[in-house]
Design a protein around this motif. Structure first.
Motif, PDB file in Angstrom:
ATOM      1  N   ASP A 120       0.845  -1.184   0.000  1.00 44.80           N
ATOM      2  CA  ASP A 120       0.000   0.000   0.000  1.00 44.80           C
ATOM      3  C   ASP A 120       0.884   1.238   0.000  1.00 44.80           C
ATOM      4  N   LEU A 121       0.526   2.196  -0.827  1.00 45.69           N
ATOM      5  CA  LEU A 121       1.344   3.397  -0.995  1.00 45.69           C
ATOM      6  C   LEU A 121       1.530   4.141   0.329  1.00 45.69           C
ATOM      7  N   SER A 122       0.472   4.196   1.150  1.00 46.50           N
ATOM      8  CA  SER A 122       0.560   4.963   2.406  1.00 46.50           C
ATOM      9  C   SER A 122       1.624   4.363   3.340  1.00 46.50           C
ATOM     10  N   VAL A 123       1.767   3.046   3.290  1.00 45.89           N
ATOM     11  CA  VAL A 123       2.762   2.370   4.136  1.00 45.89           C
ATOM     12  C   VAL A 123       4.165   2.694   3.633  1.00 45.89           C
ATOM     13  N   VAL A 124       4.344   2.565   2.330  1.00 48.90           N
ATOM     14  CA  VAL A 124       5.662   2.838   1.740  1.00 48.90           C
ATOM     15  C   VAL A 124       6.024   4.305   1.972  1.00 48.90           C
ATOM     16  N   ARG A 125       5.018   5.185   1.831  1.00 52.39           N
ATOM     17  CA  ARG A 125       5.295   6.617   1.996  1.00 52.39           C
ATOM     18  C   ARG A 125       5.834   6.915   3.391  1.00 52.39           C
ATOM     19  N   TYR A 126       5.222   6.281   4.398  1.00 55.27           N
ATOM     20  CA  TYR A 126       5.654   6.521   5.781  1.00 55.27           C
ATOM     21  C   TYR A 126       7.154   6.257   5.928  1.00 55.27           C
ATOM     22  N   TYR A 127       7.594   5.119   5.411  1.00 54.38           N
ATOM     23  CA  TYR A 127       9.011   4.768   5.577  1.00 54.38           C
ATOM     24  C   TYR A 127       9.910   5.555   4.625  1.00 54.38           C
ATOM     25  N   ALA A 128       9.444   5.772   3.400  1.00 56.44           N
ATOM     26  CA  ALA A 128      10.258   6.496   2.414  1.00 56.44           C
ATOM     27  C   ALA A 128      10.510   7.929   2.870  1.00 56.44           C
ATOM     28  N   GLU A 129       9.503   8.568   3.445  1.00 52.97           N
ATOM     29  CA  GLU A 129       9.682   9.952   3.908  1.00 52.97           C
ATOM     30  C   GLU A 129      10.752  10.046   4.983  1.00 52.97           C
ATOM     31  N   ARG A 130      10.874   8.996   5.766  1.00 54.96           N
ATOM     32  CA  ARG A 130      11.859   9.012   6.847  1.00 54.96           C
ATOM     33  C   ARG A 130      13.238   8.516   6.409  1.00 54.96           C
ATOM     34  N   LEU A 131      13.243   7.616   5.439  1.00 53.48           N
ATOM     35  CA  LEU A 131      14.517   7.012   5.035  1.00 53.48           C
ATOM     36  C   LEU A 131      15.151   7.705   3.833  1.00 53.48           C
ATOM     37  N   ALA A 132      14.318   8.273   2.962  1.00 49.50           N
ATOM     38  CA  ALA A 132      14.842   8.924   1.747  1.00 49.50           C
ATOM     39  C   ALA A 132      13.863  10.005   1.306  1.00 49.50           C
ATOM     40  N   PRO A 133      13.829  11.125   2.056  1.00 48.62           N
ATOM     41  CA  PRO A 133      12.814  12.154   1.806  1.00 48.62           C
ATOM     42  C   PRO A 133      12.880  12.765   0.404  1.00 48.62           C
ATOM     43  N   THR A 134      14.035  12.660  -0.246  1.00 48.17           N
ATOM     44  CA  THR A 134      14.140  13.319  -1.557  1.00 48.17           C
ATOM     45  C   THR A 134      13.668  12.432  -2.705  1.00 48.17           C
ATOM     46  N   ARG A 135      13.440  11.161  -2.439  1.00 50.82           N
ATOM     47  CA  ARG A 135      13.075  10.260  -3.532  1.00 50.82           C
ATOM     48  C   ARG A 135      11.584  10.344  -3.836  1.00 50.82           C
ATOM     49  N   THR A 136      11.277  10.202  -5.134  1.00 53.24           N
ATOM     50  CA  THR A 136       9.887  10.264  -5.569  1.00 53.24           C
ATOM     51  C   THR A 136       9.236   8.892  -5.460  1.00 53.24           C
ATOM     52  N   LEU A 137       8.000   8.892  -4.998  1.00 54.92           N
ATOM     53  CA  LEU A 137       7.222   7.657  -4.953  1.00 54.92           C
ATOM     54  C   LEU A 137       6.345   7.595  -6.188  1.00 54.92           C
ATOM     55  N   ASN A 169      -0.030   0.479 -11.574  1.00 55.23           N
ATOM     56  CA  ASN A 169      -1.088  -0.512 -11.414  1.00 55.23           C
ATOM     57  C   ASN A 169      -0.764  -1.856 -12.064  1.00 55.23           C
ATOM     58  N   ARG A 170       0.320  -1.861 -12.879  1.00 55.48           N
ATOM     59  CA  ARG A 170       0.760  -3.122 -13.481  1.00 55.48           C
ATOM     60  C   ARG A 170       2.292  -3.113 -13.524  1.00 55.48           C
ATOM     61  N   PRO A 171       2.921  -4.256 -13.376  1.00 62.35           N
ATOM     62  CA  PRO A 171       4.393  -4.288 -13.456  1.00 62.35           C
ATOM     63  C   PRO A 171       4.914  -3.715 -14.771  1.00 62.35           C
ATOM     64  N   GLU A 181      14.744   2.287 -15.822  1.00 64.41           N
ATOM     65  CA  GLU A 181      15.849   3.072 -15.267  1.00 64.41           C
ATOM     66  C   GLU A 181      15.275   4.260 -14.523  1.00 64.41           C
ATOM     67  N   ALA A 182      14.803   4.043 -13.331  1.00 58.95           N
ATOM     68  CA  ALA A 182      14.229   5.159 -12.595  1.00 58.95           C
ATOM     69  C   ALA A 182      14.746   5.143 -11.179  1.00 58.95           C
ATOM     70  N   SER A 183      14.934   6.334 -10.615  1.00 61.33           N
ATOM     71  CA  SER A 183      15.340   6.368  -9.216  1.00 61.33           C
ATOM     72  C   SER A 183      14.102   6.423  -8.329  1.00 61.33           C
ATOM     73  N   ASP A 184      12.923   6.470  -8.979  1.00 62.53           N
ATOM     74  CA  ASP A 184      11.678   6.496  -8.196  1.00 62.53           C
ATOM     75  C   ASP A 184      11.482   5.169  -7.472  1.00 62.53           C
ATOM     76  N   LEU A 185      10.811   5.237  -6.332  1.00 60.30           N
ATOM     77  CA  LEU A 185      10.384   4.006  -5.668  1.00 60.30           C
ATOM     78  C   LEU A 185       9.037   3.630  -6.266  1.00 60.30           C
ATOM     79  N   GLN A 186       8.990   2.471  -6.913  1.00 60.24           N
ATOM     80  CA  GLN A 186       7.766   2.110  -7.622  1.00 60.24           C
ATOM     81  C   GLN A 186       6.950   1.107  -6.804  1.00 60.24           C
ATOM     82  N   VAL A 187       5.689   1.465  -6.632  1.00 58.39           N
ATOM     83  CA  VAL A 187       4.816   0.675  -5.768  1.00 58.39           C
ATOM     84  C   VAL A 187       3.585   0.220  -6.527  1.00 58.39           C
ATOM     85  N   LEU A 188       3.354  -1.073  -6.509  1.00 58.20           N
ATOM     86  CA  LEU A 188       2.098  -1.601  -7.014  1.00 58.20           C
ATOM     87  C   LEU A 188       1.106  -1.417  -5.864  1.00 58.20           C
ATOM     88  N   ASP A 189       0.285  -0.385  -5.989  1.00 61.13           N
ATOM     89  CA  ASP A 189      -0.525   0.048  -4.857  1.00 61.13           C
ATOM     90  C   ASP A 189      -1.848  -0.713  -4.818  1.00 61.13           C
TER      91      ASP A 189
END
Lengths: 313, 332
Positions: free
Chosen positions: B42-59, B63-65, B71-79
């Motif tokens: 779930d995006l909200s869960v990943v966001r909680y940790y990403a904001e604390r561990l890597a605030p500059t990275r984009t989430l 919806n599909r792999p 080649e992205a530095s974004d954290l990609q989440v199947l939400d």
């Protein structure tokens, strides 16, 4: 008072004599205790020759052997006979208060059997000589970690039926007493579970609920600081970290698998339960390298140190 | 250059350390260099940790792999939008977290079977929460087998160069002893051969442990070595496999550690787990052999006692992802 340690050369065809010569040559040995060698002086001299150490003229309680020559790397009735005579002398010297503890270099079970020892192992032989009828168990010491086991050389299939509240309590008690003698004031003892994940609340076996749990409560009621039943696959990580002083295992390999990886080939075996303190290296006679002078003295040194510690108080 | 594998990573029970180690792992350059990691949760869960561990990275929610950027530095989440982190009781057993965790697994399996993902790496679930949520299986591994419609799998534990393949998974010791049969051991040896190929070791050397002290000492302390283990080893040898055994349980792992074997067949859970956990600290990886998909997993639990504190060690998760990459690579 300085401890007086009776030191035995072990099977003359193995690495024992050369290890004893190496131990005698270490200054720390004499700083720790008064050493009395029990055996045949000619074998000590042969060991010193192999190990290239000087003859330091150690004090001897002579126990002459019938022959001077034992072919290195050979289990023989003559060697076994001599070893048994040395053990009897050691026990009788301990009984009259001439020595405080016994340390022996590796023995060869086959040689002793050839010489007519009818006991299953030397632990039972000692118990018999001492007239001791209580329970005994090998205690394995690896660094700061001491372990005892509830069952030993039986099929794994027979282990579950062999577990009893009394048996587990007794294994914990042996360990607790040994650790206290060894200077640990309030030994923290971990008791291993039998089943994976400690039985997972009965889902993966009920021995934890029916036998091991009650045994731990009983051990605590008897004043021991016993903990568990703990999953065996994480227990040794905690013990290595120093969370426990001793571990009670339910079966042979539960402890041996972990101990061998923790360096138990350099560990010490203590004859647990006996009124006398008796230690020996965990390794054997190493017939394959006997006479070469390459044998590692560390385990014997550790066995000696443990014995000194246990009788120095 | 071959394309990077798409690796799905389930967050596990969101009340535990699973999401934290997953986020930490996908922030590891060694991981992103080898694969396209896709967090399943779930995006909200990943966001909680990403904001604390890597605030500059984009989430980035996908919806599909197939929508994942290679080649992205974004954290990609199947939400899956199935739990709101603000409602999660961190460090506690909760049927809602358990239910969410099972959905991550089901989604991951479906996507692997549909070849939209190359492998699945699973975060830790909590047994009790999963039971409450209706997992209806003794563990994670058995649940995956059921989802794949497979009746038999084997559990492989990997710690560096140490590999233990177990003939049975989660059973009492008494029940596990009944699994010590010639047939099952032989089958496990064959699974071991397949596992070594999947792990790109090739034709490895396999050791089979004995069951009893000193491997039975010639029948003195048990006869399974004579009646079950030795015939299985002989049968495997006659198939041309490099197999040795039965070997005393207290020396075989020591020998594998000295690189005499690439894999050891262990005859019960703790026989393999005691030595490998001891050698592995927090770095072990669990691999399920026998599934029609690639699955690796962390070898630790949800660690509720330290959940949410950002102190969890992601090493096991990083290793699990790296192993999944090896297993899904085209090279051989």
């Amino acid at each position: 008072m300085r401890p007086r340690i009776g030191l035995l050369l072990g099977d003359p065809a193995g690495i024992g004599p050369e290890l004893v010569a190496k131990l005698i040559a270490l200054p720390e040995t004499h700083a720790r205790a008064d050493v009395l060698l029990i055996g045949d002086r000619r074998q000590y001299l042969r060991g010193a020759d192999i190990a290239s150490t000087l003859d330091l003229h150690p004090v001897f309680i002579e126990c002459p052997s019938s022959t001077e020559d034992y072919a290195p790397g050979n289990a023989s009735a003559a060697a076994g006979d001599h070893v048994l005579a040395c053990l009897r002398t050691a026990i009788s010297r301990w009984q009259v208060g001439r020595i405080d503890a016994i340390v022996f270099a590796p023995l060869n079970k086959q040689a002793m059997k050839l010489a007519g020892m009818s006991h299953s192992d030397e632990l039972r032989y000692f118990a018999d000589l001492l007239g001791y009828r209580g329970s005994t168990s090998e205690i394995n010491i690896c660094g700061k970690l001491w372990t005892s086991r509830v069952t030993s050389h039986i099929p794994l299939r027979a282990v579950s039926s062999a577990l009893t509240v009394e048996g587990i309590c007794e294994a914990a008690n042996l360990l607790d007493r040994a650790l206290r003698t060894g200077g640990v004031a309030e030994p923290r003892i971990a008791v291993a579970a039998l089943n994976p994940h400690a039985g997972e609340g009965g889902l993966l076996g009920t021995e934890e609920i029916e036998i091991i749990g009650p045994a731990i409560r009983e051990a605590r009621a008897r004043g021991m600081s016993a903990h568990g039943p703990l999953p065996a696959d994480t227990l040794f990580i905690a013990a290595r970290r120093g969370d426990f002083d001793g571990v009670v295992t339910m079966y042979h390999d539960q402890g041996q698998i972990a101990l061998k990886l923790l360096g138990f080939d350099r560990g010490v075996t203590l004859a647990g339960g006996l009124p006398a303190v008796i230690t020996t290296p965990a390794h054997g006679t190493a017939f394959d390298i006997a006479g070469k002078g390459t044998a590692d003295v560390r385990a014997l040194r550790e066995a000696f140190a443990v014995a000194c510690r246990m009788v120095s108080r | 250059m071959p394309s990077k594998p798409r690796i799905g990573i389930t967050l596990g029970d969101v009340a535990g350390v699973g999401p934290e180690v997953a986020v930490k792992a996908v922030l590891t350059p060694a991981v992103t260099a080898r694969c396209v990691p896709i967090l399943i949760g779930d995006l909200s869960v990943v966001r909680y940790y990403a904001e604390r561990l890597a605030p500059t990275r984009t989430l980035r929610a996908i919806n599909r792999p197939a929508a994942a950027k290679t080649e992205a530095s974004d954290l990609q989440v199947l939400d899956l939008k199935n739990i709101e982190f603000s409602s999660v009781r961190v460090g506690q057993v909760d049927v809602a977290s358990g239910r969410a965790a099972l959905e991550y697994i089901r989604t991951g399996v479906d996507l692997c079977l549909a070849k939209e993902l190359d492998a699945l790496v699973t975060g830790p679930i909590h047994k009790e929460a999963a039971q409450q949520a209706g997992i209806n299986a003794p563990g994670h591994t058995e649940y995956l087998a059921a989802l794949c419609g497979v009746s038999e799998v084997r559990m492989l534990l990997v710690v560096g160069h140490l590999r233990a393949l177990h003939i049975s998974t989660h059973l009492s010791l008494r029940e596990a002893l009944d699994c010590v049969t010639q047939e099952r051991i032989l089958k496990t040896i064959r699974y071991g051969v397949a596992a070594l190929q999947q792990l790109r070791i090739g034709k490895g050397r396999i050791g089979v442990a004995g069951l009893n002290p000193h491997a039975g000492e010639g029948g003195l302390f048990g006869r399974e070595e004579i009646e079950e283990v030795a015939p299985a080893v002989a049968a495997a040898q006659s198939e041309g496999l490099d197999v040795t055994g039965p070997i005393p349980p207290d020396t075989i792992f020591h020998r594998m550690n000295r690189r005499e074997f690439d894999l050891v067949v262990a005859l019960y859970h703790d026989q393999g787990h005691i030595p490998l956990k001891l050698m592995g600290f927090d770095s072990g990886v669990n691999v399920t052999i026998g599934l029609p998909m690639i699955r690796t997993s962390v070898d630790h639990g949800t660690a509720f006692d330290i959940a949410g504190q950002l102190t969890a060690n992601p090493e096991s998760m990083v290793n699990a992802i790296e192993l999944a990459c090896v297993m899904s690579s085209d090279e051989f």
